[in-house]
Design a protein around this motif. Structure first.
Motif, PDB file in Angstrom:
ATOM      1  N   ALA A 623      87.722 -50.546   6.167  1.00  0.00           N
ATOM      2  CA  ALA A 623      88.549 -49.836   5.186  1.00  0.00           C
ATOM      3  C   ALA A 623      89.090 -50.810   4.138  1.00  0.00           C
ATOM      4  N   MET A 683      93.664 -43.596   1.744  1.00  0.00           N
ATOM      5  CA  MET A 683      93.172 -44.343   2.918  1.00  0.00           C
ATOM      6  C   MET A 683      94.152 -45.470   3.272  1.00  0.00           C
ATOM      7  N   ARG A 687      96.222 -45.840   6.743  1.00  0.00           N
ATOM      8  CA  ARG A 687      96.206 -47.074   7.539  1.00  0.00           C
ATOM      9  C   ARG A 687      97.615 -47.515   7.887  1.00  0.00           C
ATOM     10  N   TYR A 703      92.973 -44.084  13.722  1.00  0.00           N
ATOM     11  CA  TYR A 703      91.972 -44.687  12.829  1.00  0.00           C
ATOM     12  C   TYR A 703      90.731 -43.804  12.735  1.00  0.00           C
ATOM     13  N   VAL A 707      91.409 -42.328   9.147  1.00  0.00           N
ATOM     14  CA  VAL A 707      90.943 -43.394   8.251  1.00  0.00           C
ATOM     15  C   VAL A 707      89.423 -43.373   8.082  1.00  0.00           C
ATOM     16  N   TYR A 710      87.318 -41.478   5.386  1.00  0.00           N
ATOM     17  CA  TYR A 710      87.387 -41.883   3.975  1.00  0.00           C
ATOM     18  C   TYR A 710      86.223 -42.781   3.579  1.00  0.00           C
TER      19      TYR A 710
END
Ligand code: ADP
Ligand code: MG
Length: 742
Positions: A623, A683, A687, A703, A707, A710
């Motif tokens: 990420a 995102m 996080r 996560y 997350v 994304y």
């Protein structure tokens, strides 16, 4: 020399040509790179095989007869070595290593991070008279305390405030890499818990060996030992080093987080078994030479399905050694690749839209009398033994299909499992037509008519065709099955290319060990009731076959129908990796690992915590890299191109020219960049929220749920931009440039 970047340039914006010039320079360099000739080996492979290994031949030369025999007894029968003998082995090993040019030694172990760990120490010690001498004591050979506080331990060492130590695995021979003597070791907490893959692997090999031996004794009381074999097939990608360096996503995450599919990829199926490119052949020759010197019996090399994808496979070996050899090979691959200006990609899915890489684990059990327990035999007796083992293995895989899936699940392998070219994220077993037919017959038969007793020949299975004849053309190999019977072994294909084979093998061995032990208890109970051994076995096999039907699947594992069907059958269909890890802590998994002595609850919990933590960290890194690249490279390039178009539209409109297409393009770019910026910000927020969560499991789930998605969504926008923005401005090497080595 091919030159790309001297295209006649309009003068309204010159800056972007410097921006993308790294890409073009690297493409040019890659194209002009000549094959780097492999070192010519001295002699034939059979002559240099094992040259850098302290193997039996080297031991015989460097150890006293008594010491050598004690070592053989340890290697073959697991007899513990005394301190005195270990000291003599250390001294002989040091002498051998120094004669090969080694100056350092290291305990080589396999921490839960994946990969291997080593800390090199010189042989040097003070001689007590102001000078130095080369020293290596038995104490240093047997045990060390690497400063290992930074290896993942799932809280074990924090809880017990104990340090870890590494301890010599005398069953796997020491070897030399460069000038370092590497000693295979287990890595363990002072309180005894395993902190690595090797120790549980050794325990699992011993558990399945013992359980299989007990069952073997029904058929042949002379068998003294059952060995577990592993033959891995390692898939990998190679990319040119310069192009790799120009892709921060490859450098930092091992995969391309973005990149539009090349117009041509693997649809022509022209890469598989095609001619191997010259640069790659030279790499392979070097890799093979080094592998053979280190005793890795590499045999097969070929192109794989995707462009730039290859495979290397050795002859199968005893599992502990085979696994060490796979770990060692991964290190060699990276080293050798660099010598050829390549980088090796071991990630399971480096490129979207083409096949990913796996590590097929070919698994079998064999006796010291030379019988492969997964090979049909010539006599009815041998066939009953074959059927017994296959039925037990299937039952084990059925009972623990969730745990087996967990053992191969990672943040990286998930891109491969369930995608449309690899085994699906559901574990099933493929038996092939002949064995399936035999099993059907057994399942339907009444034991009375199925078995005919004969005072001379023992017994016969009626109506069950002789299996060896049928297996002769067992060629219907189902490529979509994650766990397939291939004639004389099972092939576990869901293992990831990056993963330590041990993770999957520990679980499989333990599951089969548990199942065989349960089987033996039941058969013994029947015998106690007055059944003959054969009849008792037959009845129990029949029950196993009937019970484990739901795991058997010979159809297309990629189809949606199978997903629905598997769910109806009660197979584990979970696709969220953090939730898949829950299977490791279920009652049945814990019982299996406890009962076989392979992992206790503390170890299991610790491993699962490490799994969750590794998952979180991998997604976190991806990420971050995605955010950086999107905001620092992609959006600025898009904005520049957009500005150029705006400039053009403005000038065209002065002349009353039609600007419809350009305006549509500007609008699309502007929407895409706005979407990217917004999603990157979301995102980052997701996080931040996830990072505040306490507890490895909950964090990994966050996560996964908030997350990870994304990454794909942002990528879609970036890949579209790649298609519409001036190629000259794009900074990241494209798929068509990264792939298609010649
Ligand atoms: P594939 O057709 O799947 O590529 P290969 O013939 O190349 O299969 O063999 C794959 C691997 O299986 C090799 O490492 C080979 O040594 C191994 N293998 C063969 N027989 C056995 C066995 N009985 N037990 C374990 N591994 C085996
Ligand atoms: Mg195979």
């Amino acid at each position: 020399m091919v030159t790309f970047y001297n295209r006649a340039t309009p003068n309204f914006s010159s800056t972007y040509y410097t921006m993308s010039s790294l890409r073009f320079r690297m493409v040019e360099a890659a194209i002009n790179r000549k094959p780097f000739a492999a070192k010519v080996p001295e002699g034939r492979p059979s002559e240099y095989f094992g040259k850098k290994v302290f193997n039996r031949a080297a031991m015989r030369r460097y150890l006293h007869k008594k010491t050598y025999e004690a070592m053989l007894d340890t290697m073959d029968n697991g007899t513990p070595l005394s301190r005195e003998i270990a000291a003599e082995v250390a001294s002989g090993m040091k002498q051998w290593a120094m004669d090969q040019g080694a100056t350092h030694y290291t305990h080589w172990f396999q921490p839960l991070t994946g990969g291997t760990a080593e800390k090199h120490d010189a042989f040097l010690e003070h001689d007590g008279a102001g000078g130095m001498l080369e020293e290596f004591s038995g104490k240093l050979l047997i045990q060390q305390e690497p400063d290992a506080s930074s290896f993942p331990n799932g809280g074990i060492r924090n809880t017990f405030e104990a340090r870890g130590y590494s301890a010599w695995d005398a069953t796997s021979p020491a070897f030399i890499v460069d000038t370092t003597l590497c000693i295979p070791t287990i890595f363990i907490a002072y309180t005894g818990e395993a902190l690595d893959y090797k120790l549980p692997l050794l325990r699992s090999i011993s558990a399945v060996g013992q359980a299989a031996l007990d069952v073997c004794h029904y058929f042949d009381p002379e068998v003294k030992r059952v060995t577990t074999f592993l033959g891995w097939e390692q898939e990998y990608f190679l990319v040119d080093e310069g192009l790799w360096a120009a892709r921060p996503d490859l450098v930092l995450t091992g995969r391309t987080l973005m990149g539009h599919e090349s117009a041509k990829n693997q649809q022509l199926e022209d890469h598989y078994f095609g001619a191997i490119p010259d640069r790659v052949i030279e790499f392979m020759k070097d890799l093979e030479r080094e592998s053979l010197q280190l005793g890795i019996p590499v045999k097969t090399r070929h192109n794989e399905a995707a462009p730039n994808q290859f495979e290397v496979a050795p002859i199968y070996e005893e599992m502990n050694l085979a696994n060490d050899h796979n770990q060692l090979l991964l290190i060699l691959m990276e080293k050798v690749a660099r010598r050829h200006s390549f980088r090796v990609l071991l990630h399971e899915k480096p490129f979207k839209g083409i096949n990913g890489s796996g590590k097929h684990n070919n698994w079998s059990l064999g006796t010291d009398t030379g019988v492969n327990l997964l090979s049909p035999g010539k006599t009815p007796q041998a066939n009953l033994q074959f059927v017994t083992f296959i039925a037990n293995i299937i039952a084990a895989v059925y009972r623990h299909n969730g745990a087996l899936k967990a053992s191969v699940s990672t943040a990286t392998n998930v891109h491969r499992l369930g995608a449309n070219e690899a085994p699906p994220a559901i574990i099933s077993v493929f038996l092939g037509k002949q064995v399936s037919a035999t099993f059907e017959k057994i399942a339907e038969s009444q034991s009375e008519d199925a078995i005919v007793f004969d005072s001379k020949t023992g017994f016969k299975m009626q109506g069950i065709p002789s299996i060896p004849e049928l297996l002769m053309d067992n060629t219907d190999r189902n490529r979509t099955s994650p766990f397939a019977f291939t004639g004389n072994r099972f092939e576990f294909r869901a293992v990831g290319s990056l993963t330590n084979c041990a993770s999957a093998m520990i679980t499989l061995n333990a599951a089969v060990a548990e199942q065989l032990a349960v089987f033996k208890e039941r058969v013994d109970a029947r015998i106690a009731e007055g059944f003959s051994t054969e009849k008792a076995i037959f009845e129990e096999v029949k029950i196993l076959i009937n019970e484990s039907r739901p795991i058997l699947f010979d159809g297309n594992g990629y189809s949606d129908e199978w997903k629905a069907e598997a769910a109806r059958r009660g197979l584990d269909c979970e696709t969220s990796v953090p939730l898949i890890f829950d299977r490791l802590l279920s009652d049945s998994t814990r019982k299996m690992f406890n009962r076989t002595g392979v992992l206790n609850d503390i170890e299991l919990k610790a491993r699962t915590d490490v799994n969750w933590d590794m998952y979180t960290k991998k997604i976190q890194i991806e990420a971050r890299v995605m955010g950086d690249l999107a905001l620092n490279q992609i959006v600025p390039i898009a904005s520049q191109y957009e500005a150029m178009l705006l400039d053009k539209v403005y000038k065209m409109s002065q002349l009353n020219l039609d600007t419809t297409q350009d305006i549509a393009l500007i609008k699309e770019i502007s929407t895409l960049t706005a979407d990217i910026q917004q999603m990157v910000n979301e995102m980052i927020e997701a996080r931040k929220v996830a990072n505040r969560i306490v507890g490895e499991r909950a964090k990994a789930i966050a996560y996964h749920d908030t997350v990870a998605d994304y990454l794909e969504k942002i990528r879609t926008c970036i890949d579209r931009l790649e298609m519409i923005i001036d190629d000259q401005m794009w900074t990241l090497p494209k798929y068509r440039e990264l792939l298609f080595l010649r």
